[in-house]
Write an enzyme that holds these catalytic residues in place. Structure first.
Site, PDB file in Angstrom:
ATOM      1  N   LYS A 201       0.850  -1.181   0.000  1.00 23.08           N
ATOM      2  CA  LYS A 201       0.000   0.000   0.000  1.00 23.08           C
ATOM      3  C   LYS A 201       0.893   1.241   0.000  1.00 23.08           C
ATOM      4  O   LYS A 201       1.752   1.388   0.859  1.00 23.08           O
ATOM      5  CB  LYS A 201      -0.903  -0.007   1.238  1.00 23.08           C
ATOM      6  CG  LYS A 201      -1.718   1.252   1.376  1.00 23.08           C
ATOM      7  CD  LYS A 201      -2.756   1.132   2.465  1.00 23.08           C
ATOM      8  CE  LYS A 201      -3.485   2.451   2.636  1.00 23.08           C
ATOM      9  NZ  LYS A 201      -4.557   2.353   3.644  1.00 23.08           N
ATOM     10  N   ARG A 211     -10.637   9.829   2.231  1.00 19.37           N
ATOM     11  CA  ARG A 211     -10.449  10.493   3.526  1.00 19.37           C
ATOM     12  C   ARG A 211     -11.571  11.491   3.796  1.00 19.37           C
ATOM     13  O   ARG A 211     -11.968  11.675   4.947  1.00 19.37           O
ATOM     14  CB  ARG A 211      -9.058  11.125   3.602  1.00 19.37           C
ATOM     15  CG  ARG A 211      -7.968  10.053   3.626  1.00 19.37           C
ATOM     16  CD  ARG A 211      -6.565  10.651   3.706  1.00 19.37           C
ATOM     17  NE  ARG A 211      -5.546   9.610   3.529  1.00 19.37           N
ATOM     18  CZ  ARG A 211      -4.238   9.861   3.402  1.00 19.37           C
ATOM     19  NH1 ARG A 211      -3.802  11.108   3.431  1.00 19.37           N
ATOM     20  NH2 ARG A 211      -3.393   8.864   3.236  1.00 19.37           N
ATOM     21  N   LYS A 228       1.465  10.048   5.805  1.00 22.19           N
ATOM     22  CA  LYS A 228       1.592   8.631   6.172  1.00 22.19           C
ATOM     23  C   LYS A 228       2.850   7.965   5.596  1.00 22.19           C
ATOM     24  O   LYS A 228       2.926   6.739   5.496  1.00 22.19           O
ATOM     25  CB  LYS A 228       0.324   7.878   5.740  1.00 22.19           C
ATOM     26  CG  LYS A 228      -0.945   8.412   6.416  1.00 22.19           C
ATOM     27  CD  LYS A 228      -2.158   7.508   6.172  1.00 22.19           C
ATOM     28  CE  LYS A 228      -3.381   8.044   6.921  1.00 22.19           C
ATOM     29  NZ  LYS A 228      -4.569   7.166   6.753  1.00 22.19           N
ATOM     30  N   GLU A 244       7.381  -6.827   0.976  1.00 25.21           N
ATOM     31  CA  GLU A 244       6.181  -6.678   1.808  1.00 25.21           C
ATOM     32  C   GLU A 244       5.253  -7.884   1.643  1.00 25.21           C
ATOM     33  O   GLU A 244       4.738  -8.432   2.619  1.00 25.21           O
ATOM     34  CB  GLU A 244       5.406  -5.401   1.420  1.00 25.21           C
ATOM     35  CG  GLU A 244       5.981  -4.107   1.950  1.00 25.21           C
ATOM     36  CD  GLU A 244       5.685  -3.903   3.434  1.00 25.21           C
ATOM     37  OE1 GLU A 244       5.077  -4.784   4.067  1.00 25.21           O
ATOM     38  OE2 GLU A 244       6.082  -2.845   3.960  1.00 25.21           O
ATOM     39  N   LYS A 259      -2.290  -1.509  -3.800  1.00 25.03           N
ATOM     40  CA  LYS A 259      -3.154  -0.334  -3.707  1.00 25.03           C
ATOM     41  C   LYS A 259      -2.327   0.931  -3.803  1.00 25.03           C
ATOM     42  O   LYS A 259      -1.303   0.993  -3.121  1.00 25.03           O
ATOM     43  CB  LYS A 259      -3.869  -0.395  -2.361  1.00 25.03           C
ATOM     44  CG  LYS A 259      -4.756   0.761  -2.057  1.00 25.03           C
ATOM     45  CD  LYS A 259      -5.299   0.624  -0.661  1.00 25.03           C
ATOM     46  CE  LYS A 259      -6.089   1.877  -0.342  1.00 25.03           C
ATOM     47  NZ  LYS A 259      -6.477   1.921   1.039  1.00 25.03           N
ATOM     48  N   SER A 285     -10.336   5.569  -4.282  1.00 26.83           N
ATOM     49  CA  SER A 285     -11.298   6.657  -4.429  1.00 26.83           C
ATOM     50  C   SER A 285     -10.885   7.681  -5.487  1.00 26.83           C
ATOM     51  O   SER A 285     -11.703   8.096  -6.307  1.00 26.83           O
ATOM     52  CB  SER A 285     -11.496   7.341  -3.074  1.00 26.83           C
ATOM     53  OG  SER A 285     -10.250   7.780  -2.557  1.00 26.83           O
ATOM     54  N   TYR A 324     -15.328   1.022  -6.393  1.00 27.88           N
ATOM     55  CA  TYR A 324     -16.588   1.726  -6.157  1.00 27.88           C
ATOM     56  C   TYR A 324     -17.516   1.588  -7.352  1.00 27.88           C
ATOM     57  O   TYR A 324     -18.685   1.935  -7.269  1.00 27.88           O
ATOM     58  CB  TYR A 324     -16.303   3.201  -5.833  1.00 27.88           C
ATOM     59  CG  TYR A 324     -15.395   3.334  -4.625  1.00 27.88           C
ATOM     60  CD1 TYR A 324     -15.907   3.164  -3.339  1.00 27.88           C
ATOM     61  CD2 TYR A 324     -14.025   3.547  -4.762  1.00 27.88           C
ATOM     62  CE1 TYR A 324     -15.079   3.228  -2.229  1.00 27.88           C
ATOM     63  CE2 TYR A 324     -13.186   3.620  -3.659  1.00 27.88           C
ATOM     64  CZ  TYR A 324     -13.719   3.449  -2.406  1.00 27.88           C
ATOM     65  OH  TYR A 324     -12.896   3.497  -1.303  1.00 27.88           O
TER      66      TYR A 324
HETATM   67  C1  PBG Z   1      -6.740   3.758   5.637  1.00 32.14           C
HETATM   68  C2  PBG Z   1      -7.344   3.481   4.306  1.00 32.14           C
HETATM   69  C3  PBG Z   1      -7.266   4.347   3.225  1.00 32.14           C
HETATM   70  C4  PBG Z   1      -7.954   3.749   2.195  1.00 32.14           C
HETATM   71  C5  PBG Z   1      -8.450   2.525   2.647  1.00 32.14           C
HETATM   72  N1  PBG Z   1      -8.048   2.367   3.967  1.00 32.14           N
HETATM   73  C6  PBG Z   1      -6.679   5.695   3.112  1.00 32.14           C
HETATM   74  C7  PBG Z   1      -5.399   5.985   3.752  1.00 32.14           C
HETATM   75  O1  PBG Z   1      -4.503   5.140   3.824  1.00 32.14           O
HETATM   76  O2  PBG Z   1      -5.253   7.113   4.195  1.00 32.14           O
HETATM   77  C8  PBG Z   1      -8.114   4.385   0.853  1.00 32.14           C
HETATM   78  C9  PBG Z   1      -9.154   3.839  -0.042  1.00 32.14           C
HETATM   79  C10 PBG Z   1      -9.515   4.746  -1.156  1.00 32.14           C
HETATM   80  O3  PBG Z   1      -8.889   5.797  -1.408  1.00 32.14           O
HETATM   81  O4  PBG Z   1     -10.478   4.387  -1.837  1.00 32.14           O
HETATM   82  N2  PBG Z   1      -6.599   2.691   6.487  1.00 32.14           N
END
Ligand code: PBG
Length: 336
Positions: A201, A211, A228, A244, A259, A285, A324
């Site tokens: 990720k 978010r 992050k 990972e 991701k 998203s 989505y």
């Molecule tokens: C956080 C989390 C995120 C997403 C899923 N779980 C965002 C982040 O790491 O800040 C993002 C999913 C998306 O953007 O559709 N645990």
């Protein structure tokens, strides 16, 4: 690969000339069974609010969640992934709401399991939807603390599994959390609860609409880092993604995820090739919102852009896709 043939005896356009020969020549297929639908939960009753930056995506209250997924079940979507929009008054710096058996995710899991026993329920395990600062873990001495976070995540995972979640999906990127969660589940006899790890990720700008949707935007805050990057991966790296994934497999992951999606197709391809275990991709998203924004401006065709991106994930090696678009794509696939 030795490629035999040359023009004019060989004409690659021949197979493209008709629908039937294009269908027979297709190397990759997309099916409803490949789709996982992420859904957002919100507090209250009778709620169904559209996420402003994600047209067509709604946050629903627990009393409406069974109706909300009815069509997805009907269409044959195998699983949904649950994400709570925890109200600010239920959040704190430690994310303790994650351990409340009456939190949105646990209540929704119980309702969905009762209504649709065969629907796969994927539970998000991370603290960002429960902390006031939006980080995925607890903060100690100015940093997201690995071990302190993992110890909360293991309890969160057990709680979700006991509420009916079939598959724990840790999205936090702490080191060692998959093994710790596996041991905690096994110690409770939850040996069949699966783990889909967010293995690779990335620290991505494409999460911004998510978010918004869950109220977890991270920014300058007095406690910890402003982003992050100390736990999510550097977009420059793909060898590291293999490390990972290898660690998560060694720790007991049943499925792994890459991701975001489209910007990381190379990573997805390498992971599937190298390890060959069920490999998933999250079309996040921002990827969804980009398409929808262009569609709204009349710049892209919705169905074509959606299906092409989803097919690209399959071609690159994904076993399945969190998207989505799941319901829209499933409708289109069912319509033939
Ligand atoms: C956080 C989390 C995120 C997403 C899923 N779980 C965002 C982040 O790491 O800040 C993002 C999913 C998306 O953007 O559709 N645990």
């Amino acid at each position: 690969m030795q490629l035999p043939g040359s023009f004019p005896l060989t004409r690659l356009r021949r197979n493209r000339m008709d629908g039937w020969s294009r269908a027979l020549s297709a190397e990759t297929r997309l099916a409803v069974q490949d789709l996982i639908w992420p859904i957002f939960l919100t507090a209250g009753e009778g709620q169904r609010d559209e996420v402003p930056s994600m047209p067509g995506v709604f946050r629903v209250s627990v009393d409406r969640v069974v109706a909300h997924v009815a069509e997805a079940v009907e269409l044959g979507i195998p699983a949904v992934a649950l994400f709570p929009y925890t109200p600010m008054e239920a959040r704190d710096e430690e994310g303790t709401g994650a351990l409340d058996p009456e939190n949105l995710l646990c209540r929704a899991a119980r309702a969905l399991k009762a209504a649709y026993p065969a629907l796969g329920l994927i539970g998000d395990v991370a603290l960002d939807t429960h902390t006031t600062h939006g980080h995925d873990g607890v903060i100690r001495a100015g940093e997201v603390d690995n071990e302190a976070t993992v110890s909360v995540l293991t309890r969160m995972a057990v709680l979700q599994a006991e509420a009916g979640v079939d598959c724990i999906a840790p999205s936090d990127m702490m080191d060692g959390r998959v093994g710790a969660i596996r041991r905690a589940l096994d110690a409770r006899g939850l040996v069949h609860t699966r783990i889909m790890s967010y293995a690779a990720k990335y620290a991505s700008g494409f999460y911004a609409p998510f978010r918004d949707a869950v109220g977890s935007t991270v920014g300058a805050n007095r406690l910890g880092p402003a982003d992050k990057k100390t736990y999510q991966m550097d977009p420059a790296n793909s060898d590291e993604a293999l490390r990972e994934v290898a660690l998560d497999i060694a720790e007991g992951a049943d499925m792994v995820m890459v991701k975001p999606g489209l910007p990381y197709l190379d990573v997805l391809h390498r992971v599937r090739r190298e390890f060959g275990l069920p490999t998933f991709v999250y079309q996040v998203s921002g990827e969804y919102s980009m398409v929808m924004a262009a569609v709204r401006n009349g710049w892209l065709d919705h169905d074509r852009a959606m299906m092409e991106a989803l097919m690209a994930f399959k071609r690159a090696g994904a076993n399945g896709i969190l998207t989505y678009f799941a319901v829209s794509a499933a409708r289109l696939l069912r319509a033939g």
